[in-house]
Design an enzyme around this catalytic site. Structure first.
Site, PDB file in Angstrom:
ATOM      1  N   LYS A 171       0.851  -1.193   0.000  1.00 17.94           N
ATOM      2  CA  LYS A 171       0.000   0.000   0.000  1.00 17.94           C
ATOM      3  C   LYS A 171       0.879   1.232   0.000  1.00 17.94           C
ATOM      4  O   LYS A 171       2.022   1.188   0.467  1.00 17.94           O
ATOM      5  CB  LYS A 171      -0.885   0.024   1.254  1.00 17.94           C
ATOM      6  CG  LYS A 171      -2.123   0.879   1.096  1.00 17.94           C
ATOM      7  CD  LYS A 171      -3.170   0.131   0.299  1.00 17.94           C
ATOM      8  CE  LYS A 171      -4.498   0.812   0.281  1.00 17.94           C
ATOM      9  NZ  LYS A 171      -5.554  -0.140  -0.088  1.00 17.94           N
TER      10      LYS A 171
HETATM   11  N1  GLU Z   1      -7.140   0.153  -3.313  1.00 19.05           N
HETATM   12  C1  GLU Z   1      -7.915  -1.013  -3.644  1.00 19.05           C
HETATM   13  C2  GLU Z   1      -7.993  -1.942  -2.452  1.00 19.05           C
HETATM   14  O1  GLU Z   1      -7.863  -1.535  -1.329  1.00 19.05           O
HETATM   15  C3  GLU Z   1      -7.446  -1.684  -4.933  1.00 19.05           C
HETATM   16  C4  GLU Z   1      -6.029  -2.182  -4.935  1.00 19.05           C
HETATM   17  C5  GLU Z   1      -5.551  -2.672  -6.290  1.00 19.05           C
HETATM   18  O2  GLU Z   1      -6.327  -2.701  -7.235  1.00 19.05           O
HETATM   19  O3  GLU Z   1      -4.369  -3.003  -6.375  1.00 19.05           O
HETATM   20  O4  GLU Z   1      -8.256  -3.096  -2.595  1.00 19.05           O
END
Ligand code: GLU
Length: 426
Positions: free
Chosen positions: A116
């Protein structure tokens, strides 16, 4: 691997989301009798990068922002996870979100680990040019650890397809050729996928449908309250209304609206696009966040940020199903209260996994230069989501626990298996 000792004293409190994430893991480790060494290994992120991001603002001055990229685990493949732009971002939050991505990717069984990113900023108070400058410099600072085979960012809170386009372009310019697979959630014109914009919401709808069927509640006319009318919540409202649910309440950072007989979601979306908020929508009455969480409905969809359902308000929830379109909206203490009260929580790593699942499809399409129709995307997404729901429900029954622990049992076992098979280097 030999047995390691784990100090869990820091992991008991949950006002910190990182401690909450570790506690969730610890509880499931005990439940599934996880090898203590693997448990210890999985309790920490593999890599944490903090960067200072100098940005030229419109007034000609520089401002320095702080950003993070955390890679939690890569045992099952390159790490994957969004980047959030928000004033309240903290390193602990990004660490928790990275860990949750590891479990999410494992639960839906796509070959990714978890990561993240976040930048402490207020994108609502920045111009497009300032946002572009911030995104390009942040991308440059984290470029040493991202890449299509290493770690693949995506949208998250307050980040958009346009921002993904700048990430893709910056990384590509630095390498001298186009590398669309470095980021997902891009516009279709530069290698984005059909259906990615609504994928989180669509996946959420699929698992809510499964839960409704398993509880024997009719979908037609079932009432829904949505806390957070952003990318996930807005599209969830739209798709659920099309499916026959009645959306009775919706809110965003400025306030909420309620209509017992149901809000016209298409008009509410138009109102939000025109005014920037759901507040003041014609024919609705205002509702506070607290009242929205406690309103009469069959499905409550927290779709904004963490720590929304707490020990204080969990007893007021009247929904039969809580579907976590957001990451981390329910505190562990609240989880226990909801479980005791017979309310089914569809945990974040299940309920919002549609986003990363279609991100996986996007990445596969980019690597193959071969693009699929939207029908194909939605069909594959549905298969994956219904299988993940069934596996989660199965483990929840097996251990007689809530759906979060069921989902963790599936996910943590998969990551543990990969971690143990690979062994420890050197
Ligand atoms: N931000 C989204 C999540 O928390 C998508 C992450 C992604 O597509 O890599 O799942």
């Amino acid at each position: 691997m030999t047995t390691a000792t784990i100090d869990r004293s820091a992991a008991q409190s949950t006002d910190n989301v990182w401690q909450m994430a570790q506690r969730q893991l610890d509880e499931v480790a005990a439940l599934i009798d996880l090898n203590p060494s693997v448990h210890e290994y999985l309790r920490y992120p593999k890599r944490v990068l903090e960067v200072s991001v100098p940005v030229r603002m419109d007034d000609g001055e520089f401002k320095v922002f702080t950003g993070y990229r955390v890679q939690h685990n890569m045992s099952r493949g390159p790490s994957k996870g969004g980047i959030r732009f928000h004033p309240d971002v903290t390193l602990d939050e990004v660490k928790a979100l990275a860990m949750w991505m590891t479990w999410k990717c494992a639960l839906v069984n796509i070959p990714f680990g978890g990561a993240k990113g976040g930048v402490i900023c207020n994108p609502k108070a920045m111009s497009m040019q300032e946002l572009e400058n911030l995104t390009r410099r942040f991308t440059t600072e984290i470029s040493i650890i991202i890449g299509p085979e290493k770690d693949i960012p995506a949208p998250d809170v307050y980040t958009t397809p346009q921002i993904m386009a700048w990430i893709m372009d910056t990384f590509s310019m630095q390498h001298g050729y186009s590398i669309p697979g470095v980021v997902t959630g891009k516009p279709i014109s530069i290698g984005g996928s059909q259906g990615r914009d609504k994928a989180t919401a669509r996946g959420c709808l699929y698992v809510i449908d499964e839960a409704m069927n398993s509880l024997g509640i009719p979908i037609q006319g079932a009432r829904v309250a949505i806390q957070g009318f952003g990318n996930a919540g807005l599209h969830a409202g739209e798709l659920m209304a099309q499916r026959g649910y009645t959306i009775v309440a919706a809110s965003d950072s400025r306030g909420g609206v309620y209509r017992e007989r149901g809000l016209n979601v298409a008009e509410l979306i138009a109102h939000k696009e025109a005014t920037g908020s759901v507040v003041g929508f014609e024919g609705s009455e205002p509702i506070s966040n607290r009242d929205l969480l406690a309103c009469r409905c069959e499905v409550l969809v927290p779709a904004a940020l963490e720590k929304v359902i707490t020990e204080e308000n969990a007893r007021d929830v009247k929904a039969k199903i809580v579907a976590e379109a957001a990451n981390g909206p329910t505190l562990p203490e609240a989880d226990d209260i909801l479980f005791e009260r017979g309310i089914m929580v569809l945990p974040d790593i299940l309920a919002n996994a549609g986003g990363v699942t279609v991100s996986y499809f996007e990445w596969v399409q980019d690597l193959q230069n071969n693009f699929w129709e939207e029908d194909e995307i939605n069909k594959r997404l549905k298969q994956i989501m219904t299988r993940a729901f069934a596996e989660t429900a199965d483990q929840a029954r097996r251990y007689n626990v809530d759906m979060r622990r069921g989902a963790y049992a599936v996910a943590v076992s998969r990551v543990a298996e990969a971690t143990a098979k690979r062994g420890l280097y050197p």
